[in-house]
Motif scaffolding. Structure first.
Motif, PDB file in Angstrom:
ATOM      1  N   GLY A   1      43.959  39.386  50.257  1.00 20.30           N
ATOM      2  CA  GLY A   1      45.274  39.785  50.737  1.00 20.30           C
ATOM      3  C   GLY A   1      46.211  40.216  49.632  1.00 20.30           C
ATOM      4  N   ILE A   2      45.791  40.078  48.392  1.00 18.16           N
ATOM      5  CA  ILE A   2      46.602  40.525  47.263  1.00 18.16           C
ATOM      6  C   ILE A   2      46.719  42.040  47.207  1.00 18.16           C
ATOM      7  CG2 ILE A   2      44.615  40.613  45.695  1.00 18.16           C
ATOM      8  CD1 ILE A   2      48.224  39.634  44.777  1.00 18.16           C
ATOM      9  N   VAL A   3      45.786  42.769  47.796  1.00 24.11           N
ATOM     10  CA  VAL A   3      45.695  44.212  47.554  1.00 24.11           C
ATOM     11  C   VAL A   3      46.974  44.969  47.933  1.00 24.11           C
ATOM     12  CG1 VAL A   3      44.429  46.333  48.041  1.00 24.11           C
ATOM     13  CG2 VAL A   3      43.184  44.199  47.665  1.00 24.11           C
ATOM     14  N   PRO A   4      47.515  44.856  49.155  1.00 24.71           N
ATOM     15  CA  PRO A   4      48.744  45.594  49.442  1.00 24.71           C
ATOM     16  C   PRO A   4      49.930  45.113  48.619  1.00 24.71           C
ATOM     17  CG  PRO A   4      48.251  44.085  51.224  1.00 24.71           C
ATOM     18  CD  PRO A   4      47.061  44.093  50.332  1.00 24.71           C
ATOM     19  N   LEU A   5      49.933  43.830  48.255  1.00 30.02           N
ATOM     20  CA  LEU A   5      51.014  43.289  47.442  1.00 30.02           C
ATOM     21  C   LEU A   5      50.905  43.786  46.001  1.00 30.02           C
ATOM     22  CD1 LEU A   5      51.179  39.632  48.807  1.00 30.02           C
ATOM     23  CD2 LEU A   5      52.101  41.748  49.762  1.00 30.02           C
ATOM     24  N   LEU A   6      49.677  44.014  45.546  1.00 26.01           N
ATOM     25  CA  LEU A   6      49.474  44.604  44.221  1.00 26.01           C
ATOM     26  C   LEU A   6      50.111  45.981  44.145  1.00 26.01           C
ATOM     27  CD1 LEU A   6      48.147  44.551  41.414  1.00 26.01           C
ATOM     28  CD2 LEU A   6      46.035  45.379  42.485  1.00 26.01           C
ATOM     29  N   ALA A   7      50.005  46.743  45.223  1.00 25.62           N
ATOM     30  CA  ALA A   7      50.654  48.057  45.250  1.00 25.62           C
ATOM     31  C   ALA A   7      52.166  47.911  45.106  1.00 25.62           C
ATOM     32  CB  ALA A   7      50.312  48.791  46.543  1.00 25.62           C
ATOM     33  N   MET A   8      52.738  46.882  45.728  1.00 25.54           N
ATOM     34  CA  MET A   8      54.181  46.654  45.610  1.00 25.54           C
ATOM     35  C   MET A   8      54.558  46.271  44.181  1.00 25.54           C
ATOM     36  SD  MET A   8      54.903  44.585  49.166  1.00 25.54           S
ATOM     37  CE  MET A   8      54.247  45.190  50.734  1.00 25.54           C
ATOM     38  N   VAL A   9      53.750  45.415  43.556  1.00 20.59           N
ATOM     39  CA  VAL A   9      54.000  45.034  42.160  1.00 20.59           C
ATOM     40  C   VAL A   9      53.946  46.268  41.260  1.00 20.59           C
ATOM     41  CG1 VAL A   9      53.107  43.718  40.207  1.00 20.59           C
ATOM     42  CG2 VAL A   9      53.137  42.690  42.485  1.00 20.59           C
ATOM     43  N   ARG A  10      52.950  47.092  41.458  1.00 20.39           N
ATOM     44  CA  ARG A  10      52.809  48.302  40.649  1.00 20.39           C
ATOM     45  C   ARG A  10      53.960  49.274  40.894  1.00 20.39           C
ATOM     46  NH1 ARG A  10      46.243  49.176  41.528  1.00 20.39           N
ATOM     47  NH2 ARG A  10      45.590  47.914  39.721  1.00 20.39           N
ATOM     48  N   GLU A  11      54.427  49.380  42.142  1.00 18.15           N
ATOM     49  CA  GLU A  11      55.546  50.251  42.452  1.00 18.15           C
ATOM     50  C   GLU A  11      56.820  49.752  41.769  1.00 18.15           C
ATOM     51  OE1 GLU A  11      57.523  53.365  44.942  1.00 18.15           O
ATOM     52  OE2 GLU A  11      55.992  53.076  43.404  1.00 18.15           O
ATOM     53  N   ARG A  12      57.018  48.452  41.759  1.00 12.93           N
ATOM     54  CA  ARG A  12      58.166  47.893  41.054  1.00 12.93           C
ATOM     55  C   ARG A  12      58.106  48.240  39.574  1.00 12.93           C
ATOM     56  NH1 ARG A  12      58.899  44.079  37.447  1.00 12.93           N
ATOM     57  NH2 ARG A  12      60.941  43.046  37.319  1.00 12.93           N
ATOM     58  N   THR A  13      56.943  48.088  38.967  1.00 11.34           N
ATOM     59  CA  THR A  13      56.790  48.380  37.542  1.00 11.34           C
ATOM     60  C   THR A  13      57.114  49.837  37.238  1.00 11.34           C
ATOM     61  OG1 THR A  13      55.136  46.647  37.216  1.00 11.34           O
ATOM     62  CG2 THR A  13      55.124  48.468  35.646  1.00 11.34           C
ATOM     63  N   ARG A  14      56.678  50.732  38.103  1.00 12.44           N
ATOM     64  CA  ARG A  14      56.858  52.157  37.865  1.00 12.44           C
ATOM     65  C   ARG A  14      58.286  52.624  38.105  1.00 12.44           C
ATOM     66  NH1 ARG A  14      52.452  55.758  38.251  1.00 12.44           N
ATOM     67  NH2 ARG A  14      53.651  57.150  39.602  1.00 12.44           N
ATOM     68  N   HIS A  15      58.932  52.087  39.147  1.00 11.95           N
ATOM     69  CA  HIS A  15      60.189  52.682  39.583  1.00 11.95           C
ATOM     70  C   HIS A  15      61.356  51.719  39.759  1.00 11.95           C
ATOM     71  CE1 HIS A  15      58.270  56.528  40.136  1.00 11.95           C
ATOM     72  NE2 HIS A  15      57.366  56.008  40.950  1.00 11.95           N
ATOM     73  N   ALA A  16      61.135  50.414  39.706  1.00 11.79           N
ATOM     74  CA  ALA A  16      62.249  49.495  39.952  1.00 11.79           C
ATOM     75  C   ALA A  16      62.086  48.191  39.170  1.00 11.79           C
ATOM     76  CB  ALA A  16      62.366  49.207  41.450  1.00 11.79           C
ATOM     77  N   PRO A  17      61.953  48.246  37.846  1.00 12.82           N
ATOM     78  CA  PRO A  17      61.750  47.014  37.080  1.00 12.82           C
ATOM     79  C   PRO A  17      62.932  46.059  37.121  1.00 12.82           C
ATOM     80  CG  PRO A  17      62.156  48.881  35.621  1.00 12.82           C
ATOM     81  CD  PRO A  17      61.960  49.446  36.993  1.00 12.82           C
ATOM     82  N   GLU A  18      64.074  46.544  37.612  1.00 13.19           N
ATOM     83  CA  GLU A  18      65.250  45.675  37.716  1.00 13.19           C
ATOM     84  C   GLU A  18      65.223  44.774  38.946  1.00 13.19           C
ATOM     85  OE1 GLU A  18      66.047  49.137  40.334  1.00 13.19           O
ATOM     86  OE2 GLU A  18      65.128  48.870  38.342  1.00 13.19           O
ATOM     87  N   VAL A  19      64.312  45.032  39.885  1.00 15.25           N
ATOM     88  CA  VAL A  19      64.244  44.247  41.128  1.00 15.25           C
ATOM     89  C   VAL A  19      63.519  42.925  40.863  1.00 15.25           C
ATOM     90  CG1 VAL A  19      63.284  44.144  43.454  1.00 15.25           C
ATOM     91  CG2 VAL A  19      64.318  46.260  42.625  1.00 15.25           C
ATOM     92  N   PRO A  20      64.158  41.783  41.145  1.00  9.07           N
ATOM     93  CA  PRO A  20      63.463  40.500  40.962  1.00  9.07           C
ATOM     94  C   PRO A  20      62.307  40.376  41.961  1.00  9.07           C
ATOM     95  CG  PRO A  20      65.852  40.197  41.152  1.00  9.07           C
ATOM     96  CD  PRO A  20      65.558  41.601  41.575  1.00  9.07           C
ATOM     97  N   MET A  21      61.147  39.970  41.454  1.00  9.05           N
ATOM     98  CA  MET A  21      59.962  39.830  42.296  1.00  9.05           C
ATOM     99  C   MET A  21      59.155  38.639  41.822  1.00  9.05           C
ATOM    100  SD  MET A  21      57.028  42.745  43.115  1.00  9.05           S
ATOM    101  CE  MET A  21      58.079  43.711  44.213  1.00  9.05           C
ATOM    102  N   LEU A  22      58.662  37.860  42.770  1.00  9.53           N
ATOM    103  CA  LEU A  22      57.831  36.704  42.444  1.00  9.53           C
ATOM    104  C   LEU A  22      56.606  36.724  43.340  1.00  9.53           C
ATOM    105  CD1 LEU A  22      58.986  33.079  41.727  1.00  9.53           C
ATOM    106  CD2 LEU A  22      57.070  33.484  43.271  1.00  9.53           C
ATOM    107  N   LEU A  23      55.444  36.518  42.735  1.00 15.98           N
ATOM    108  CA  LEU A  23      54.168  36.533  43.451  1.00 15.98           C
ATOM    109  C   LEU A  23      53.500  35.172  43.368  1.00 15.98           C
ATOM    110  CD1 LEU A  23      51.633  37.848  44.796  1.00 15.98           C
ATOM    111  CD2 LEU A  23      50.948  38.581  42.495  1.00 15.98           C
ATOM    112  N   ILE A  24      53.165  34.603  44.516  1.00 16.87           N
ATOM    113  CA  ILE A  24      52.289  33.429  44.582  1.00 16.87           C
ATOM    114  C   ILE A  24      50.934  33.917  45.077  1.00 16.87           C
ATOM    115  CG2 ILE A  24      51.884  31.174  45.615  1.00 16.87           C
ATOM    116  CD1 ILE A  24      54.878  30.935  46.110  1.00 16.87           C
ATOM    117  N   TYR A  25      49.902  33.661  44.289  1.00 16.28           N
ATOM    118  CA  TYR A  25      48.558  34.160  44.607  1.00 16.28           C
ATOM    119  C   TYR A  25      47.621  32.977  44.717  1.00 16.28           C
ATOM    120  CZ  TYR A  25      44.358  37.144  44.129  1.00 16.28           C
ATOM    121  OH  TYR A  25      43.154  37.796  44.318  1.00 16.28           O
TER     122      TYR A  25
END
Length: 228
Positions: free
Chosen positions: A112-136
């Motif tokens: 189930g990490i796969v779609p969330l990985l896309a979100m993490v990568r999108e944050r890195t590319r375009h929104a590094p200022e957005v706070p994000m926390l991942l529990i895996y």
């Protein structure tokens, strides 16, 4: 579309790279994959896109080889670079874009990490200022998809935090995501504006209940379920 590259990710998961889709996708969306046998028999499954929107390397699917899986078995043992595969998409409302802001809480079980990985990568590319926390949550460290990448992002990027829970080995063996872990995540991140949960049916239901019990508004929690 044509398979451009195949790369092992874990002992059971492989990465498959295709060209770009004919229209942009949102981080978290999926595609339907359809296989047709010589006798006309067809099998279709949905797979989340792991790559961030606009990735110049094309879209990436991470597919786990499952016993008796018609489609996943093909990708695990038969598929080769150069094979043409029918894809339909992007599809799905389980998605996030930088314009939606944060804080964003991501909780994944297994693949189930796969779609969330896309979100993490999108944050890195375009929104590094957005706070994000991942529990895996995953059974063993060797089964953690993209673990080196996620660990590096957690180490190097301000505002991205990561918790890995190993349920079958190490000091956390036997533990599941619980209220204490959810409370700790909210204390670190703040009350999330968006919460995404993805994994098996039982996992998703239990985690969604924990989030609501911890004070997260039900409308904030969005879920995607991967089978049983």
């Amino acid at each position: 579309m044509t398979i451009r590259a195949i790369t092992p990710v874990t002992p059971r998961v492989k990465s498959f790279r295709f060209g770009p889709l004919d229209r942009p996708h949102r981080a978290g969306q999926h595609v339907d994959v359809r296989l047709t046998a010589p006798d006309g028999y067809q099998a279709q499954r949905s797979y989340s896109i792991a790559s961030a929107p606009g990735d110049p390397a094309g879209i990436e699917l991470m597919i786990e080889g499952l016993e008796a899986g018609e489609v996943s078995g093909f990708f695990d043992t038969v598929a080769e670079v150069g094979d043409a595969i029918e894809l339909r998409g992007p599809l799905g409302a389980f998605s996030w874009s930088p314009a939606e802001g944060g804080p964003v809480l991501l909780i994944a079980g297994g693949s189930g990490i796969v779609p969330l990985l896309a979100m993490v990568r999108e944050r890195t590319r375009h929104a590094p200022e957005v706070p994000m926390l991942l529990i895996y949550s995953v059974r063993k460290a060797a089964e953690a998809i993209a673990w080196a990448e996620l660990a590096a992002l957690s180490r190097d990027e301000t505002g991205f935090d990561l918790t890995l829970l190993l349920t079958r080995e190490g000091p956390t063996a036997g533990r599941r995501i619980d209220r204490v872990m959810i409370n700790t995540a909210i204390e670190c991140l703040g009350m999330p504006r968006h919460a995404f949960v993805c994994g098996g049916n039982g996992f998703v239901g239990a985690v969604a209940d924990l989030l609501v019990d911890a004070g997260v508004k039900p409308g904030v929690v969005r879920t995607e379920r991967f089978g049983g």
